[in-house]
Design an enzyme around this catalytic site. Structure first.
Site, PDB file in Angstrom:
ATOM      1  N   ASP A  44       2.195   4.144   1.364  1.00 49.54           N
ATOM      2  CA  ASP A  44       3.100   4.909   2.228  1.00 49.54           C
ATOM      3  C   ASP A  44       2.509   5.017   3.637  1.00 49.54           C
ATOM      4  OD1 ASP A  44       1.147   6.732   1.628  1.00 49.54           O
ATOM      5  OD2 ASP A  44       2.491   8.360   1.065  1.00 49.54           O
ATOM      6  N   ASP A  83       3.212   3.011  -3.553  1.00 46.09           N
ATOM      7  CA  ASP A  83       3.030   4.454  -3.416  1.00 46.09           C
ATOM      8  C   ASP A  83       4.318   5.196  -3.700  1.00 46.09           C
ATOM      9  OD1 ASP A  83       0.571   5.641  -2.842  1.00 46.09           O
ATOM     10  OD2 ASP A  83       0.563   4.839  -0.798  1.00 46.09           O
ATOM     11  N   LYS A 113       1.526   4.423  -7.490  1.00 45.35           N
ATOM     12  CA  LYS A 113       0.362   5.251  -7.138  1.00 45.35           C
ATOM     13  C   LYS A 113       0.882   6.610  -6.679  1.00 45.35           C
ATOM     14  CE  LYS A 113      -2.330   4.593  -3.234  1.00 45.35           C
ATOM     15  NZ  LYS A 113      -2.164   5.900  -2.545  1.00 45.35           N
ATOM     16  N   GLU A 182     -10.464   8.284  -1.526  1.00 49.93           N
ATOM     17  CA  GLU A 182     -10.370   8.091  -0.069  1.00 49.93           C
ATOM     18  C   GLU A 182     -11.232   9.116   0.667  1.00 49.93           C
ATOM     19  OE1 GLU A 182      -6.405   7.585   1.446  1.00 49.93           O
ATOM     20  OE2 GLU A 182      -7.066   7.682   3.537  1.00 49.93           O
TER      21      GLU A 182
HETATM   22  O1  KIV Z   1      -0.912   4.393   1.873  1.00 45.41           O
HETATM   23  C1  KIV Z   1      -1.944   3.723   1.795  1.00 45.41           C
HETATM   24  O2  KIV Z   1      -2.099   2.684   2.451  1.00 45.41           O
HETATM   25  C2  KIV Z   1      -3.004   4.195   0.914  1.00 45.41           C
HETATM   26  C3  KIV Z   1      -4.331   3.525   1.003  1.00 45.41           C
HETATM   27  C4  KIV Z   1      -4.954   3.737   2.310  1.00 45.41           C
HETATM   28  C5  KIV Z   1      -5.219   3.898  -0.126  1.00 45.41           C
HETATM   29  O3  KIV Z   1      -2.783   5.088   0.160  1.00 45.41           O
END
Ligand code: KIV
Length: 275
Positions: A44, A83, A113, A182
């Site tokens: 996201d 995401d 995710k 993270e």
């Molecule tokens: O949204 C994203 O790109 C992420 C990564 C940085 C882990 O969640």
């Protein structure tokens, strides 16, 4: 064979590193897929990187489905993880499951995710039971940026570190197949990695994680402004694009481009009849 959750667990058990990069469109996804990266994350971070928002909170389910479909069309080798955007899984388990299902069915993702620990375990359990693999995400979870009061390292105090470890064990127990860490202090990320059977994927959390993830535009030097400390620029693609565009402008303006070799011609006889 296309990579899957099995690739993740096999690599952890063999002590091999897992590689993940983000992509949000077909062209970039095809390049990354062909590079041999294990998984592509349709993050996201789309909100910041592609849509120009100041954070990820405005990203919608429709945005994620649309971009995930484009990535999935390119990824015949890399696993596609997508995401779940802000507020698509927090309200209820039922809503979370429906939205995760949409990302798999319409977005053609291979896994979803979501951010959070113990509080999202009921959602993780329901998705895993429905056959949807889940990657969890702890540490600096950008959807909670307002609660954190800014982009800060997480897990530095005794309480935060203990909570992160118990959250990591909880998401594993709920059935997550991997966990993104993270901006977590390296020593804590190492400890969590050792305690878990599922692989950890670090970003700004040191080399001890089982794998790494970066935003592709960051590692290619394409994002405007300064990058976070953990980003390494592997190629100056942003500079190359600017240079190529200014060369193009110059050549169009001075008539160097297009030259003979870039054109198509017609038989002189045909042309003569038109005069
Ligand atoms: O949204 C994203 O790109 C992420 C990564 C940085 C882990 O969640």
């Amino acid at each position: 064979m296309k990579n899957s959750v099995l690739t993740f667990s096999k690599k952890k058990s063999e002590g091999k590193k897992i590689t993940v990069l983000t992509a949000y469109d077909y062209t970039m996804a095809k390049l990354l897929n062909d590079s041999g990266v294990d998984a592509i994350l349709v993050g996201d971070s789309l909100g910041n990187v592609i849509l120009g928002y100041e954070d990820t909170l405005s990203v919608t389910m429709d945005d994620m489905v649309h971009h995930c479909r484009a990535v999935a069309r390119a990824a015949d080798q890399a696993m596609v993880v997508v995401d779940m955007p802000f507020m698509s899984y927090q309200v209820s388990v039922e809503e979370a499951l429906r939205n995760a299902g949409r990302l798999m069915q319409e977005g053609r993702a291979n896994a979803v995710k979501l951010e959070g620990g113990t509080r999202v375990c009921p959602q993780i359990r329901a998705m895993v039971e429905a056959g949807i693999p889940v990657m969890a995400h702890l540490g600096l979870t950008p959807q909670s940026i307002n609660a954190f009061g800014g982009y800060r390292i997480q897990g530095k105090t005794q309480n935060q570190a203990a909570k992160m470890l118990s959250d990591a064990l909880a998401v594993q127990e709920a059935g997550a197949f991997s966990l993104v860490l993270e901006c977590v202090p390296m020593q804590l990320a190492n400890l969590i990695t050792k305690k878990l059977d599922i692989p950890t994927i670090g970003i700004g959390s040191g080399a001890g994680c089982d794998g790494q993830v970066l935003v592709a535009q960051d590692m290619l030097g394409m994002t405007p402004g300064s990058s976070p400390k953990f980003v390494k620029r592997f190629a100056p693609v942003g500079e190359m694009i600017k240079q190529a565009a200014s060369d193009y402008i110059k050549e169009v303006e001075d008539g160097t481009y297009p030259s003979e070799e870039h054109g198509f011609s017609i038989d002189d006889n045909i042309l003569e009849k038109l005069y």
